[in-house]
Design an enzyme around this catalytic site. Sequence first.
Site, PDB file in Angstrom:
ATOM      1  N   GLY A  33       0.845  -1.192   0.000  1.00  0.00           N
ATOM      2  CA  GLY A  33       0.000   0.000   0.000  1.00  0.00           C
ATOM      3  C   GLY A  33       0.875   1.234   0.000  1.00  0.00           C
ATOM      4  N   GLY A  36       3.795   0.913   2.679  1.00  0.00           N
ATOM      5  CA  GLY A  36       4.801  -0.134   2.683  1.00  0.00           C
ATOM      6  C   GLY A  36       4.251  -1.485   2.287  1.00  0.00           C
ATOM      7  CE  LYS A  53       0.248  -0.572   6.801  1.00  0.00           C
ATOM      8  NZ  LYS A  53      -1.148  -0.182   6.722  1.00  0.00           N
ATOM      9  CG  ASP A 149      -9.031   7.356   0.675  1.00  0.00           C
ATOM     10  OD1 ASP A 149      -9.604   7.382  -0.429  1.00  0.00           O
ATOM     11  OD2 ASP A 149      -7.801   7.181   0.812  1.00  0.00           O
TER      12      ASP A 149
HETATM   13  P1  AMP Z   1      -2.184  -1.479   3.397  1.00  0.00           P
HETATM   14  O1  AMP Z   1      -0.725  -1.157   3.335  1.00  0.00           O
HETATM   15  O2  AMP Z   1      -2.722  -1.536   4.795  1.00  0.00           O
HETATM   16  O3  AMP Z   1      -3.005  -0.604   2.489  1.00  0.00           O
HETATM   17  O4  AMP Z   1      -2.353  -2.955   2.829  1.00  0.00           O
HETATM   18  C1  AMP Z   1      -2.016  -3.291   1.518  1.00  0.00           C
HETATM   19  C2  AMP Z   1      -2.605  -4.644   1.118  1.00  0.00           C
HETATM   20  O5  AMP Z   1      -2.072  -5.684   1.950  1.00  0.00           O
HETATM   21  C3  AMP Z   1      -4.118  -4.754   1.287  1.00  0.00           C
HETATM   22  O6  AMP Z   1      -4.806  -4.319   0.139  1.00  0.00           O
HETATM   23  C4  AMP Z   1      -4.321  -6.245   1.508  1.00  0.00           C
HETATM   24  O7  AMP Z   1      -4.329  -6.912   0.260  1.00  0.00           O
HETATM   25  C5  AMP Z   1      -3.055  -6.679   2.237  1.00  0.00           C
HETATM   26  N1  AMP Z   1      -3.264  -6.710   3.692  1.00  0.00           N
HETATM   27  C6  AMP Z   1      -2.983  -5.720   4.570  1.00  0.00           C
HETATM   28  N2  AMP Z   1      -3.261  -6.087   5.828  1.00  0.00           N
HETATM   29  C7  AMP Z   1      -3.736  -7.350   5.771  1.00  0.00           C
HETATM   30  C8  AMP Z   1      -4.211  -8.286   6.745  1.00  0.00           C
HETATM   31  N3  AMP Z   1      -4.262  -7.983   8.050  1.00  0.00           N
HETATM   32  N4  AMP Z   1      -4.631  -9.503   6.312  1.00  0.00           N
HETATM   33  C9  AMP Z   1      -4.585  -9.802   4.996  1.00  0.00           C
HETATM   34  N5  AMP Z   1      -4.146  -8.962   4.030  1.00  0.00           N
HETATM   35  C10 AMP Z   1      -3.734  -7.763   4.395  1.00  0.00           C
END
Ligand code: AMP
Length: 357
Positions: A33, A36, A53, A149
Amino acid sequence: MSEADGQFYSVQVGDSTFTVLKRYQQLRAIGSGAQGIVCSALDTVLSIPVAVKKLCRPFQNQTHAKRAYRELVLLKCVNHKNIIRLINVFTPQKSLEEFQDLYLVMELMDASLCQVIHMDLDHERMSYLLYQILCGIRHLHSAGIIHRDLKPSNIVVKSDCTLKILDFGLARTACTNFMMTPYVVTRYYRAPEVILGMKYKENVDLWSVGCIMAEMISHKVLFPGKDYIDQWNKVIEILGTPSIEFMNRLMETVRNYVMNKPQYPGVSFAELFPDWAFPSESEHDKLKTCQARDLLSKMLVIDPECRISVEEALHHPYIHVWYDPGEADAPPPQISDKQLEEREHTIDLHVKLLFQK
Ligand code: AMP
């Protein structure tokens, strides 16, 4: 940050190095995202799968620092089954001076809504997913957090159809135009109030839910604008030119622009979402299709004064079948840092605050 030395190891994940506590094993990239990369991992202490993350240099600029800090404060305060749960936070750096990366450990889900949107969902699954989004949003609203958002990539699901919202959206004072990141920000789900820079209230988030629901049915983005101008054009072509009362509430410069557009009658919801786009096995399906279309027509309303509220949506016949007061009316979270939005921390202070988390 009380972990002792030697408790970390490094592993290469794509272009990025993850330096994580040894208890987290079997790292595998699952998404990325604006902030990161996200990996799935096994927590060998608790024997549970988790998501890790990595927030890369969260203080590289004021926007990143503020966002990381806000997300962390909110993740720690919010406790609701439709908002992702934070399990652990760590940094491998030993001192404030060396502080580089922050790792958030969260419960692991199976997929983002982006993947689910391509599937043919029956009414039961679709309404249950929407109900859970609404419960999550309602809970954020009860704490004074208006997301603005919401999008499929920030919503995650499990194969048992449970759903959680991953983030807290735009900060009230966020600098939304300038971000030192090559990452392309998706704006397709943002409401007219956001596109046109108007005052907004809680039901700004219902627009995004409407766009998500539309995509679940049609399997394509409803308003795929290249930029805000292109997006606004798509909105009025499909929903029709908004009322004079709405335009009168716009800032003068925006009003002049919006008023000088050609007049569009809009497309009917029966045309936009025809019967064949929905499941139609039984009489029950046909009734549900009418309810689904009715709900869409109440969420996808340009003027927020005429758009349905979250509470009304939770009581709409398409959604209300799932209503459980424990989920829909959970007590509001207590946000410990009341000045979260108002206080303008310097980057230095954000770094300190993040490091102390
Ligand atoms: P983010 O950086 O939070 O926007 O997450 C980017 C992507 O990572 C998301 O669109 C999901 O596909 C995946 N993702 C993030 N957090 C999770 C989680 N807790 N469980 C499963 N997939 C996740």
